[in-house]
Design an enzyme around this catalytic site. Structure first.
Site: not given
Length: 308
Positions: A161-162
């Site tokens: 996940a960014k």
């Protein structure tokens, strides 16, 4: 009026283009307090023959939606709506080359770690942004310092996940490196193997073989993925494997990749020269091909360009 610096005429917020000065959020915005937001960094380039295109736009929007899914954030817009919004922002602000920042975050309403009733808000801004670490970094390379801050374990923060909160780790590492006179930080994973830069994936080459850390503790970089494909197409062997930092010291050459950094040579780590101390031949080859791809000069990778 074209954008100057971060400022632009319009920013897309929750489905509507609004004036720059009206793109505001409340001080009790949940994500401001707790860091739970997801975002992307994309670049748009002028293409040979006319027009502009966003590099790997579909992959970036897919990762944005997947990041939201990983952190259990409902996404109120489809990938098609977000892609159109990105192009609308570029066109409305009359930008032929720019950086694009989509972000999804929780707005005001409830507070506390267990709050689940806040609305997901989405914004997309664009601005002109040159070389991330300065033009000299592209031409001459950068000096790295191994950070005392460790890249978090994949069971702690989920690196696929960014997410905004993840970058506190990177910011502190970057502060430390630059305070010591270096250009950028290199973070190790919890086992002491090379992970990534504060905002870049890393590669090294020795005896014609290119190595890059596996995805276990790093962000799945879209530029990283693109460069691996380019290297394979050029006949290079690419190994995704763990290696310690001293592999950098004795590498023939090294470079970093990312949307902001593009392909940036690394010429020194921890005071030790890498190779000749200048960008290597593989790095230069990849830089040249990548620039051709970004500007539509290489027909082999046209499907990576999302026309504005």
């Amino acid at each position: 009026m074209a954008a100057s610096g971060l400022r632009s005429d319009k920013i897309w917020m929750d489905g509507t283009l609004v004036p720059y000065d009206e793109a505001n959020v409340h001080v009790l915005t949940h994500s401001l307090h707790y860091g739970l937001a997801v975002f992307e960094g994309m670049r748009c380039y002028q293409c040979e023959g006319g027009g502009s295109a966003i590099f790997r736009a579909k992959a970036h929007i897919r990762r944005l939606i997947e990041s939201a899914h990983i952190v259990e954030m409902p996404m109120p817009f489809s990938s098609e709506e977000l892609l159109k919004a990105c192009t609308d922002v570029v066109r409305t602000n009359q930008l032929d080359e720019c950086y694009i920042r989509p972000i999804a975050f929780y707005g005001e309403g409830e507070m506390g770690l267990s709050a689940r009733g806040n609305k997901t808000r989405v914004a997309i801004a664009a601005w002109k942004w040159g070389a991330y670490l300065g033009q000299d970094s592209i031409n001459k390379g950068v000096r790295l310092k191994t950070s005392s801050f460790v890249r978090f374990h994949h069971n702690s923060m989920m690196p696929a996940a960014k997410a905004s909160g993840h970058y506190v780790n990177s910011i502190l590492a970057g502060y430390e490196a630059r305070r010591g006179g270096y250009d950028e930080a290199l973070l190790l994973d919890t086992e002491g193997f090379v992970a990534e830069g504060s905002g870049e994936n890393v590669f090294l080459a020795r005896d014609g073989i290119v190595r890059t850390p596996p995805l276990s503790s790093i962000l799945h970089g879209i530029t990283r993925e693109s460069i691996i494909r380019i290297l394979h197409d050029q006949g290079f062997e690419v190994r995704e494997e763990l290696f310690p930092r001293d592999a950098f010291y004795i590498a023939d050459e090294a470079f970093m990749t990312g949307t902001a950094a593009e392909v940036t040579p690394v010429v020194e780590l921890d005071g030790r020269r890498i190779g000749t101390g200048a960008p290597g031949s593989i790095t230069r080859q990849v830089q040249r091909i990548f620039q051709d791809v970004l500007h539509g000069r290489d027909g082999k990778y046209q499907d990576w360009l999302y026309r504005v």
